[in-house]
Design a protein around this motif. Sequence first.
Motif, PDB file in Angstrom:
ATOM      1  N   ARG A 190       0.848  -1.184   0.000  1.00  0.00           N
ATOM      2  CA  ARG A 190       0.000   0.000   0.000  1.00  0.00           C
ATOM      3  C   ARG A 190       0.887   1.238   0.000  1.00  0.00           C
ATOM      4  NH1 ARG A 190      -3.078  -3.808   0.273  1.00  0.00           N
ATOM      5  NH2 ARG A 190      -5.072  -4.010   1.288  1.00  0.00           N
ATOM      6  N   SER A 191       0.309   2.347  -0.455  1.00  0.00           N
ATOM      7  CA  SER A 191       1.006   3.631  -0.472  1.00  0.00           C
ATOM      8  C   SER A 191       0.000   4.711  -0.107  1.00  0.00           C
ATOM      9  CB  SER A 191       1.570   3.879  -1.877  1.00  0.00           C
ATOM     10  OG  SER A 191       2.056   5.184  -1.997  1.00  0.00           O
ATOM     11  N   TYR A 192       0.429   5.669   0.725  1.00  0.00           N
ATOM     12  CA  TYR A 192      -0.472   6.718   1.195  1.00  0.00           C
ATOM     13  C   TYR A 192       0.216   8.080   1.149  1.00  0.00           C
ATOM     14  CZ  TYR A 192      -2.398   2.532   3.391  1.00  0.00           C
ATOM     15  OH  TYR A 192      -2.867   1.271   3.632  1.00  0.00           O
ATOM     16  N   PRO A 193      -0.504   9.126   0.780  1.00  0.00           N
ATOM     17  CA  PRO A 193       0.050  10.478   0.923  1.00  0.00           C
ATOM     18  C   PRO A 193       0.102  10.841   2.407  1.00  0.00           C
ATOM     19  CG  PRO A 193      -2.206  10.576   0.098  1.00  0.00           C
ATOM     20  CD  PRO A 193      -1.838   9.121   0.185  1.00  0.00           C
ATOM     21  N   ILE A 194       1.093  11.645   2.773  1.00  0.00           N
ATOM     22  CA  ILE A 194       1.284  12.011   4.173  1.00  0.00           C
ATOM     23  C   ILE A 194       1.503  13.510   4.331  1.00  0.00           C
ATOM     24  CG2 ILE A 194       2.252   9.771   4.839  1.00  0.00           C
ATOM     25  CD1 ILE A 194       5.059  11.090   4.694  1.00  0.00           C
ATOM     26  N   ALA A 195       1.298  13.978   5.543  1.00  0.00           N
ATOM     27  CA  ALA A 195       1.723  15.309   5.979  1.00  0.00           C
ATOM     28  C   ALA A 195       2.779  15.086   7.049  1.00  0.00           C
ATOM     29  CB  ALA A 195       0.547  16.094   6.546  1.00  0.00           C
ATOM     30  N   LEU A 196       3.721  16.018   7.136  1.00  0.00           N
ATOM     31  CA  LEU A 196       4.835  15.903   8.080  1.00  0.00           C
ATOM     32  C   LEU A 196       4.799  17.055   9.078  1.00  0.00           C
ATOM     33  CD1 LEU A 196       7.577  15.064   5.432  1.00  0.00           C
ATOM     34  CD2 LEU A 196       6.481  13.462   7.012  1.00  0.00           C
ATOM     35  N   GLY A 197       5.868  17.166   9.847  1.00  0.00           N
ATOM     36  CA  GLY A 197       6.014  18.284  10.763  1.00  0.00           C
ATOM     37  C   GLY A 197       6.057  19.598  10.001  1.00  0.00           C
ATOM     38  N   PHE A 198       5.732  20.693  10.674  1.00  0.00           N
ATOM     39  CA  PHE A 198       5.615  21.995  10.008  1.00  0.00           C
ATOM     40  C   PHE A 198       6.949  22.525   9.488  1.00  0.00           C
ATOM     41  CE2 PHE A 198       5.967  22.932  14.572  1.00  0.00           C
ATOM     42  CZ  PHE A 198       7.012  23.847  14.597  1.00  0.00           C
ATOM     43  N   SER A 199       8.058  21.919   9.874  1.00  0.00           N
ATOM     44  CA  SER A 199       9.386  22.276   9.369  1.00  0.00           C
ATOM     45  C   SER A 199      10.069  20.976   8.939  1.00  0.00           C
ATOM     46  CB  SER A 199      10.185  22.993  10.463  1.00  0.00           C
ATOM     47  OG  SER A 199      11.438  23.393   9.978  1.00  0.00           O
ATOM     48  N   PRO A 200       9.653  20.400   7.812  1.00  0.00           N
ATOM     49  CA  PRO A 200       9.966  19.002   7.519  1.00  0.00           C
ATOM     50  C   PRO A 200      11.385  18.668   7.067  1.00  0.00           C
ATOM     51  CG  PRO A 200       8.742  19.960   5.715  1.00  0.00           C
ATOM     52  CD  PRO A 200       8.797  21.003   6.802  1.00  0.00           C
ATOM     53  N   LYS A 201      12.162  19.644   6.626  1.00  0.00           N
ATOM     54  CA  LYS A 201      13.486  19.314   6.088  1.00  0.00           C
ATOM     55  C   LYS A 201      14.472  19.012   7.198  1.00  0.00           C
ATOM     56  CE  LYS A 201      13.003  21.346   1.668  1.00  0.00           C
ATOM     57  NZ  LYS A 201      13.367  22.280   0.686  1.00  0.00           N
ATOM     58  N   GLY A 202      15.191  17.905   7.022  1.00  0.00           N
ATOM     59  CA  GLY A 202      16.205  17.507   7.985  1.00  0.00           C
ATOM     60  C   GLY A 202      15.653  16.633   9.089  1.00  0.00           C
ATOM     61  N   HIS A 203      16.579  16.051   9.833  1.00  0.00           N
ATOM     62  CA  HIS A 203      16.256  15.148  10.935  1.00  0.00           C
ATOM     63  C   HIS A 203      15.859  15.942  12.176  1.00  0.00           C
ATOM     64  CE1 HIS A 203      16.448  11.701  13.547  1.00  0.00           C
ATOM     65  NE2 HIS A 203      17.457  12.198  14.244  1.00  0.00           N
ATOM     66  N   LYS A 204      14.924  15.414  12.928  1.00  0.00           N
ATOM     67  CA  LYS A 204      14.511  16.052  14.179  1.00  0.00           C
ATOM     68  C   LYS A 204      15.717  16.158  15.104  1.00  0.00           C
ATOM     69  CE  LYS A 204      10.799  16.119  17.473  1.00  0.00           C
ATOM     70  NZ  LYS A 204      10.434  17.442  16.972  1.00  0.00           N
ATOM     71  N   ARG A 205      15.938  17.357  15.649  1.00  0.00           N
ATOM     72  CA  ARG A 205      17.089  17.593  16.520  1.00  0.00           C
ATOM     73  C   ARG A 205      16.689  17.827  17.973  1.00  0.00           C
ATOM     74  NH1 ARG A 205      21.840  20.470  13.887  1.00  0.00           N
ATOM     75  NH2 ARG A 205      22.007  21.142  16.047  1.00  0.00           N
ATOM     76  N   ARG A 206      15.503  18.416  18.154  1.00  0.00           N
ATOM     77  CA  ARG A 206      15.104  18.764  19.518  1.00  0.00           C
ATOM     78  C   ARG A 206      13.587  18.906  19.586  1.00  0.00           C
ATOM     79  NH1 ARG A 206      13.406  23.833  19.387  1.00  0.00           N
ATOM     80  NH2 ARG A 206      14.219  25.175  17.755  1.00  0.00           N
ATOM     81  N   GLU A 207      13.101  18.853  20.783  1.00  0.00           N
ATOM     82  CA  GLU A 207      11.675  19.045  21.027  1.00  0.00           C
ATOM     83  C   GLU A 207      11.248  20.414  20.519  1.00  0.00           C
ATOM     84  OE1 GLU A 207       8.709  18.151  24.695  1.00  0.00           O
ATOM     85  OE2 GLU A 207      10.670  18.983  25.181  1.00  0.00           O
ATOM     86  N   GLY A 208      10.135  20.465  19.804  1.00  0.00           N
ATOM     87  CA  GLY A 208       9.574  21.718  19.346  1.00  0.00           C
ATOM     88  C   GLY A 208      10.102  22.244  18.028  1.00  0.00           C
ATOM     89  N   ASP A 209      11.018  21.521  17.370  1.00  0.00           N
ATOM     90  CA  ASP A 209      11.582  22.041  16.117  1.00  0.00           C
ATOM     91  C   ASP A 209      10.689  21.816  14.902  1.00  0.00           C
ATOM     92  OD1 ASP A 209      12.041  19.349  15.499  1.00  0.00           O
ATOM     93  OD2 ASP A 209      14.231  19.518  15.556  1.00  0.00           O
ATOM     94  N   GLY A 210       9.592  21.061  15.051  1.00  0.00           N
ATOM     95  CA  GLY A 210       8.657  20.855  13.949  1.00  0.00           C
ATOM     96  C   GLY A 210       9.145  19.901  12.880  1.00  0.00           C
ATOM     97  N   ARG A 211      10.231  19.213  13.146  1.00  0.00           N
ATOM     98  CA  ARG A 211      10.772  18.273  12.151  1.00  0.00           C
ATOM     99  C   ARG A 211      10.295  16.861  12.438  1.00  0.00           C
ATOM    100  NH1 ARG A 211      17.064  20.201  11.492  1.00  0.00           N
ATOM    101  NH2 ARG A 211      16.575  22.236  10.626  1.00  0.00           N
ATOM    102  N   THR A 212      10.175  16.100  11.373  1.00  0.00           N
ATOM    103  CA  THR A 212       9.870  14.673  11.470  1.00  0.00           C
ATOM    104  C   THR A 212      11.207  13.935  11.456  1.00  0.00           C
ATOM    105  OG1 THR A 212       7.772  15.010  10.323  1.00  0.00           O
ATOM    106  CG2 THR A 212       8.641  12.763  10.366  1.00  0.00           C
ATOM    107  N   PRO A 213      11.423  13.006  12.396  1.00  0.00           N
ATOM    108  CA  PRO A 213      12.721  12.325  12.447  1.00  0.00           C
ATOM    109  C   PRO A 213      13.034  11.559  11.170  1.00  0.00           C
ATOM    110  CG  PRO A 213      11.274  11.592  14.234  1.00  0.00           C
ATOM    111  CD  PRO A 213      10.491  12.519  13.377  1.00  0.00           C
ATOM    112  N   GLU A 214      14.296  11.261  10.990  1.00  0.00           N
ATOM    113  CA  GLU A 214      14.773  10.398   9.908  1.00  0.00           C
ATOM    114  C   GLU A 214      15.580   9.289  10.554  1.00  0.00           C
ATOM    115  OE1 GLU A 214      16.964  13.073   7.370  1.00  0.00           O
ATOM    116  OE2 GLU A 214      15.129  14.127   6.775  1.00  0.00           O
ATOM    117  N   GLY A 215      15.431   8.088  10.061  1.00  0.00           N
ATOM    118  CA  GLY A 215      16.188   6.968  10.609  1.00  0.00           C
ATOM    119  C   GLY A 215      15.329   5.731  10.753  1.00  0.00           C
ATOM    120  N   ARG A 216      15.842   4.795  11.530  1.00  0.00           N
ATOM    121  CA  ARG A 216      15.168   3.505  11.739  1.00  0.00           C
ATOM    122  C   ARG A 216      14.603   3.438  13.152  1.00  0.00           C
ATOM    123  NH1 ARG A 216      17.852  -0.832   8.102  1.00  0.00           N
ATOM    124  NH2 ARG A 216      18.742   0.528   6.543  1.00  0.00           N
TER     125      ARG A 216
END
Length: 160
Positions: A46-72
């Motif tokens: 299956r494949s689904y469209p998604i929405a991410l954090g409000f600041s999606p570029k890059g790996h999540k670094r800290r609480e509140g940064d609006g990023r979606t993590p990258e990794g396993r």
Amino acid sequence: MSWLPVPPTSEHQVSSRDQATGRVDRVVVKKAERRLYLMRGDQRLRSYPIALGFSPKGHKRREGDGRTPEGRYVIDWKNSASRFRKSLHLSYPNPADARRAAFRHQAPGGMIMIHGQPSGHRDAQPIEGDWTLGCIAVSNPAIEEIWSLTSTGVPIEILP
């Protein structure tokens, strides 16, 4: 440090029950494509469209940064009583995420989920754009299907 996760004790194995019921053995998220894929082996089920954090570029670094993590990570628990239409919790932060954040004297954040739309959202269409605090949001019909095809312990890989 209460935000440190308990690492999984073993690698996820797909049971014969999961194979018989059509359950997936991993989830792949491609942030740049804004897609979530349910996989069994090398086959996309299956494949689904998604929405991410409000600041999606890059790996999540800290609480509140609006990023979606990258990794396993893994899906480590499910919540049917979420403030969203069902949610699946990801094992973020992993030990490396926690170490990086601690080195910067910051909290890494947590409660990263795959979830549906907010409970009060009545519109049949999902909210447009990247609007979460770092989670992966899908439509309500999609979360119902994802919920039924995944189990706890399923690995998820989040790619840029």
